[in-house]
Design an enzyme around this catalytic site. Sequence first.
Site, PDB file in Angstrom:
ATOM      1  CE  LYS A 125      -4.035  -1.872   2.229  1.00 22.62           C
ATOM      2  NZ  LYS A 125      -5.140  -1.916   3.199  1.00 22.62           N
ATOM      3  CE  LYS A 209      -9.964  -9.807  -2.222  1.00 18.66           C
ATOM      4  NZ  LYS A 209      -9.332  -9.703  -0.843  1.00 18.66           N
ATOM      5  CE  LYS A 212     -13.610  -1.259   0.216  1.00 16.71           C
ATOM      6  NZ  LYS A 212     -14.332  -1.082   1.611  1.00 16.71           N
TER       7      LYS A 212
END
Length: 347
Positions: A125, A209, A212
């Site tokens: 991240k 994956k 969102k």
Amino acid sequence: MSDASSAPAAYAGPRRILSGIQASGALHLGNYLGALKRFTQLQDTGAPCFLFVADLHAITVWQDPALLTAQTREIAAAYLASGLDPARSVIFPQSAVRAHSELAWILNCVARLGWLDRMTQFKEKSGKHKERASVGLYTYPVLQAADILLYKATEVPTGEDQKQHLELTRDIAAKFNSDFGVPGFFPLPEPLTQGPAPRVMSLRDGAAKMSKSDPSDQSRINLTDDADSIVAKIRKARTDPAPLPETVEGLEDRPEARNLVTIYAALADETREQVLREWGGKGFGAFKPALAELAVASMAPVTAEMRRLMDDPAEIDRVLKDGAGRAAAIAEPVVDEVKRIVGFWRA
């Protein structure tokens, strides 16, 4: 990880299940199949379920305050629309129970830097500019450990991408128990990884994956999508030219085909083997319309109930307020006992 996670678990308390979904971005089909549908099944096991909206986790990256409030309500609406019963499951916003933050600080002083340095999600991240990441993003797994241990949860529904964080939770629990001479105070929680579709992939890239945060709305089916949008997205989903195989082994090197078969199986409550017995040898021209019809039929009731609830925020707020009170009634005595064990002054 430390050797503490191998210490024998002497916890003798009740079975409890806990999980949460982060309050950032719109929920999608992957959330429904991988989490929400599983949550509704778990509440039928008889074990108390604590299901929170992870708004403290959400702010590890910048969130628009007005959107954060709306997203918290939307996730609560998704919980309810998916079949979670607030009379049987405790549904609440993480930030509404102060004990989460209190226990997280104490556990920050138990966890070791070396453990956090090995957390792969922070590396993913933060990317190449980790010095720009928030401290909260780095210590996110310790807050996650506090979320779990605060309710002395014994089981945590989790995907493969969160198993490392659960291992850290077990290490922290074992070290706390050992450091303060309280064997069995915190349980060493176990992962619940089984589910109807533990890993739903992007409709545009079978190797990624469903997310969102993906900039392409075509990559996912949102829980608020109408029937026409669902049909269009499945029709445009990436595939290969070959017909569907007749065995699961035939899907091994075909990520997009494997993803669509996995979604069909999860929506139909079937195995992939059963799906391929019916559809093996047939092309996507026949399979995609059938998948779209199944997805619309499965998701329409959830979408309709979500929209009804989101049009009545007072109803959602009543559920969240009640859940926060019930969660605090469990959490506050635990954090008070932790303070006593640690040696904090008490009047």
